[in-house]
Design a protein around this motif. Structure first.
Motif, short mmCIF file in Angstrom:
data_model
loop_
_atom_site.label_atom_id
_atom_site.label_comp_id
_atom_site.label_asym_id
_atom_site.label_seq_id
_atom_site.Cartn_x
_atom_site.Cartn_y
_atom_site.Cartn_z
N SER A 46 0.78 -1.50 -0.13
CA SER A 46 0.07 0.15 -0.18
C SER A 46 0.85 1.35 0.11
O SER A 46 2.04 1.37 0.61
CB SER A 46 -0.75 0.29 1.21
OG SER A 46 -1.52 -1.10 1.26
N VAL A 47 0.53 2.10 -0.91
CA VAL A 47 1.32 3.32 -0.88
C VAL A 47 0.11 4.35 -0.82
O VAL A 47 -0.79 4.54 -1.49
CB VAL A 47 2.02 3.59 -2.34
CG1 VAL A 47 2.70 5.01 -2.19
CG2 VAL A 47 2.95 2.42 -2.43
N MET A 48 0.59 5.63 0.12
CA MET A 48 -0.64 6.74 0.44
C MET A 48 -0.79 7.54 -0.69
O MET A 48 0.34 7.89 -1.43
CB MET A 48 -0.27 7.51 1.58
CG MET A 48 -0.60 6.83 2.95
SD MET A 48 -0.25 8.14 4.27
CE MET A 48 -1.49 9.22 4.11
N GLY A 49 -1.84 7.72 -1.28
CA GLY A 49 -2.21 8.65 -2.44
C GLY A 49 -1.73 8.22 -3.88
O GLY A 49 -1.50 8.85 -4.69
N ALA A 50 -1.42 6.84 -3.93
CA ALA A 50 -1.01 6.27 -5.11
C ALA A 50 -1.53 4.92 -5.40
O ALA A 50 -2.24 4.27 -4.48
CB ALA A 50 0.46 6.37 -5.32
N MET A 51 -1.43 4.29 -6.38
CA MET A 51 -1.94 3.04 -6.71
C MET A 51 -1.15 2.13 -5.95
O MET A 51 0.04 2.25 -5.60
CB MET A 51 -1.90 2.41 -8.26
CG MET A 51 -2.60 3.40 -9.06
SD MET A 51 -2.53 3.00 -10.94
CE MET A 51 -2.96 1.03 -10.73
#
Length: 144
Positions: A32-37
């Motif tokens: 998981s990456v904040m603000g991205a895919m």
């Protein structure tokens, strides 16, 4: 020769195949990456499966002996080399399952037409038997 599984040769006769399916995959870990895919990290090769299907005519051209040899490989769980007819080595595989369908049964219960499907999964060659010929002969009671 179309394919070989260990010492078992699949050709047009007596033990024929007329269809090959191969499914190969890769494994990825999701991150998981904040603000991205969601990011994916390559983890290596996934499952590589081959299904060989065909039909034999036991009363015309034979093939039941070869089908039983494939069942013996499946029961033993033995790792076997698989080669394609053009000489390409596909790697080491185990036989996961074999499906048979007998049609137009004869008096002994064997079908005049026998459709078969052999499903294989690629495995690591570690621990594979180096004595394939001895194993084959022992299946038929030729060796101890």
């Amino acid at each position: 020769m179309l394919y070989t599984i260990g010492a078992l040769s699949l050709d047009t006769r007596p033990f024929g195949i007329d269809e090959v399916q191969r499914t190969a995959s890769a494994d990825f870990a999701e991150k998981s990456v904040m603000g991205a895919m969601v990011a994916r990290e390559f983890m290596g090769e996934g499952d590589d499966k081959i299904t060989l299907s065909g039909q034999i005519l036991p009363f015309k051209t034979g093939g039941l002996t070869e089908l039983e040899m494939a069942h013996a490989f499946r029961r033993s769980g033995q790792k076997l080399p698989v080669l394609r007819g053009d000489g390409v080595r596909l790697g080491w595989f185990v036989i996961d399952s074999i499906t048979e369908s007998h049609r137009d049964l004869m008096q002994d219960g064997v079908g005049f037409f026998v459709k078969h499907s052999i499903s294989l999964t690629k495995v690591s060659p570690a621990g594979a038997s180096s004595n394939i010929v001895g194993t084959i002969l022992s299946l038929f009671g030729k060796l101890g």
